[in-house]
Scaffold this motif. Structure first.
Motif, mmCIF file in Angstrom:
data_model
loop_
_atom_site.group_PDB
_atom_site.id
_atom_site.type_symbol
_atom_site.label_atom_id
_atom_site.label_comp_id
_atom_site.label_asym_id
_atom_site.label_seq_id
_atom_site.Cartn_x
_atom_site.Cartn_y
_atom_site.Cartn_z
ATOM 1 N N PHE A 144 -8.606 -2.016 5.000
ATOM 2 C CA PHE A 144 -9.386 -0.801 4.808
ATOM 3 C C PHE A 144 -10.639 -1.335 3.527
ATOM 4 N N SER B 9 -15.684 -4.556 -0.987
ATOM 5 C CA SER B 9 -14.541 -4.538 -0.929
ATOM 6 C C SER B 9 -13.227 -4.663 -0.258
ATOM 7 N N PHE B 10 -12.441 -5.273 0.501
ATOM 8 C CA PHE B 10 -11.582 -4.942 1.585
ATOM 9 C C PHE B 10 -10.371 -5.150 0.712
ATOM 10 N N ILE B 11 -8.901 -4.273 1.116
ATOM 11 C CA ILE B 11 -7.638 -4.235 1.040
ATOM 12 C C ILE B 11 -7.175 -4.054 2.517
ATOM 13 N N PHE C 5 -10.483 -10.310 11.426
ATOM 14 C CA PHE C 5 -10.862 -10.138 10.259
ATOM 15 C C PHE C 5 -12.376 -11.067 10.073
ATOM 16 N N ASP D 143 -14.410 -7.547 -3.668
ATOM 17 C CA ASP D 143 -12.893 -8.002 -3.874
ATOM 18 C C ASP D 143 -12.713 -8.215 -2.699
ATOM 19 N N THR D 144 -11.419 -8.808 -2.698
ATOM 20 C CA THR D 144 -10.312 -8.112 -1.888
ATOM 21 C C THR D 144 -9.089 -8.651 -2.378
ATOM 22 N N LYS D 145 -8.187 -7.491 -2.374
ATOM 23 C CA LYS D 145 -6.488 -7.522 -2.067
ATOM 24 C C LYS D 145 -5.587 -7.305 -1.463
ATOM 25 N N VAL D 146 -5.023 -7.961 -0.988
ATOM 26 C CA VAL D 146 -3.728 -7.440 -0.146
ATOM 27 C C VAL D 146 -1.994 -7.095 -0.141
ATOM 28 N N VAL D 147 -1.503 -6.746 0.183
ATOM 29 C CA VAL D 147 -0.631 -5.511 0.185
ATOM 30 C C VAL D 147 0.320 -5.777 0.933
ATOM 31 N N GLY E 112 3.360 -3.022 5.692
ATOM 32 C CA GLY E 112 3.415 -1.410 5.803
ATOM 33 C C GLY E 112 3.017 -1.279 4.815
ATOM 34 N N LYS E 113 2.071 -1.673 4.009
ATOM 35 C CA LYS E 113 1.811 -0.811 2.494
ATOM 36 C C LYS E 113 0.438 -0.542 3.231
ATOM 37 N N GLY E 114 -0.026 -1.047 4.209
ATOM 38 C CA GLY E 114 -1.901 -1.056 4.402
ATOM 39 C C GLY E 114 -1.425 -0.308 6.236
ATOM 40 N N ASP E 115 -3.303 -0.540 6.787
ATOM 41 C CA ASP E 115 -3.137 -0.511 7.804
ATOM 42 C C ASP E 115 -3.645 -1.365 8.982
#
Lengths: 328, 328
Positions: free
Chosen positions: B125, B78-80, B90, B112-116, B119-122
């Motif tokens: 992850f 699972s990627f954020i 990537f 699963d992949t989520k995008v934030v 400035g709300k991630g690094d």
């Protein structure tokens, strides 16, 4: 993101199980079918009417297991915490996860916690990964869908997405719109136990009902027709959608699923779902409202049509353009 | 974080499996023992000598499965992703994951992949969660450890933590210090296959050798004595540790484990690990250097001692104070 998944992830990791693109992977170990699924939760805000990131993280993964007909057994939980997250907030989220896990009789048996510097995360991200056991012999995939199958929906559409958006944008409605976040496994297993033949299941998360139907129609090679009049949408949700320019068919839900079943099983299946109504009340005291919303009308290369209230048809496309970010 | 886990997470989710605090949970489904483990990876920087976040995410979870004697079978990923992450980066990370998965013969079957927002991630992850199968009848836990057992270590200490720190701080050494990140399952399974009785296994990640030994001594109720002269540390790593004020006993590794085995199995176990030496070369062409580093000396309430090179003993405590953040 759809592009990322299709162009980078799936080609790189290609294997038979991943290629099925189901909500959960189905594997066989020692002649026992197991389901395996993962989701990371980055929902913003962390707390919203009807739920929070904790209950959502448990229910979301439990529901993905249920969508291949599995009984959820075990969860792993992994936290990414941003430095400075208050212990009270963390405690509230953990309590909510505990309660959601107890409600669905799933055990959290392994976990991990990482901390990132302030400004390199957003309070808390949660990954849950689940294992379920498939105890029956049905094969539940879009490929099983046949002409004549009817489509069962367990309740009204659009509340999760609109509830999140309302909090985020500071919108106020006469009645608070609550998320429909809830576990679905018990209902699905009750359908199977009642001897209903389930051809295909899908929960209506990102992309909503429209995306789920389009994906299934494409894989199954069928045309699907749904009736607008049969699709329950709360009047507050309908109003908010009109105001904001959303179509409830595309808005995310977190406690809604569709089941493709043979027409002769429809009445019995509805009766099974109705038996859950008393239990499945939301915070406003609304019951769920299970219903038959449409049917597989013919073989095709994949097409979804909706019959509107005055009897004409229009095509329901895949969503193009941006979806609401961080709704789960 | 230790406090968070002990005070909030474990009490909330308490159950028999979670309470064992092993690297992986062991569950039984249809009389088949399975291992289940999760880790989120937030390492900074994403690329470092000897590995990257992608290979680390595969090896780390595979190694946790190996530490209960399981053969790793399946992974979820699972990627954020933070908005703005370059597709090249990537793609490089995904390729590295693919290669690591092939090397350990583990299949990535769900994701699963989520995008934030920026400035709300690094950047990225990654969570990986793994399922393994336990095919033998040995029970591998700290509780099996007995007085007289010897402690086998598969190679030199401290390279992962120092490699990460060197890149982060822009430190340069005569030779580049490379991470020891590598999969451990094949070695562990070879030991079991050779009939070695393994009482307990632990990979030496966060907190290093010292923390692993202390945890095991406490649970097993024994005193452990190790010999400083027997513990391999590369001279560059030793030098960097002296310069930076670290003790290699506490520095994180990502391809090192200890095995507690009966003394009479020691020679055979060493021979098994030596057979991997030709294969397990790192980027500098260094071989691993498996060795016996100590022994369980008596029953106790949990104590770890080290005999230094001039023959005197000192106590090796749990690490108090801050560890290096985001090393995995």
């Amino acid at each position: 993101m759809h592009q990322l998944i299709e162009q980078v992830i799936i080609p790189s990791f290609a294997n038979e199980t991943l290629n099925t693109r189901q909500d959960a992977a189905v594997i066989e170990i020692n002649n026992q079918r197991l389901a395996f699924t993962t989701d990371s939760f980055v929902v913003h805000p962390l707390f919203f009417p009807g739920g929070d990131i904790g209950s959502l993280a448990v229910n979301g993964t439990v529901n993905d297991l249920a969508m291949v007909g599995a009984q959820p057994l075990y969860l792993s939980v992994s936290f990414i915490l941003e430095e400075g997250l208050s212990l009270d907030i963390f405690q509230a989220i953990v309590s909510s996860m505990k309660e959601a896990a107890q409600q669905t009789k799933v055990e959290i048996i392994t976990g991990d916690t990482k901390v990132v510097n302030h400004g390199k995360g957003d309070s808390i991200f949660i990954n849950t990964t689940g294992i379920g056991i498939i105890k029956h012999s049905q094969t539940i995939t879009p490929k099983q869908v046949q002409v004549g199958d009817v489509i069962l929906l367990n309740g009204d559409l659009g509340r999760h997405g609109i509830a999140i958006l309302a909090v985020r944008e500071g919108l106020e409605f006469e009645t608070t719109i609550t998320s429909d976040s809830m576990p679905l496994a018990e209902m699905v297993l009750a359908l199977i136990e009642a001897g209903i033949q389930i051809r295909c299941l899908r929960d209506l998360t990102r992309g909503g009902l429209a995306s789920a139907l389009n994906e299934i129609a494409l894989v199954a090679g069928v045309e699907i027709t749904i009736a607008e009049a049969n699709i329950p949408v709360q009047s507050e949700v309908q109003g908010a959608c009109e105001l904001l320019g959303f179509d409830p068919l595309y808005v995310a839900n977190e406690g809604r699923f569709i089941a493709f079943i043979p027409e002769q099983d429809a009445e019995r299946a509805l009766a099974v779902l109705h038996s859950f109504q008393a239990k499945n009340k939301d915070f406003n005291g609304n019951h769920e409202n299970p219903c038959i919303i449409g049917q597989v009308t013919k073989n095709s290369t994949g097409l979804v049509k909706i019959r509107n209230k005055i009897g004409t048809h229009r095509i329901v496309d895949m969503l193009s353009g941006e979806q609401l970010p961080r709704i789960c």
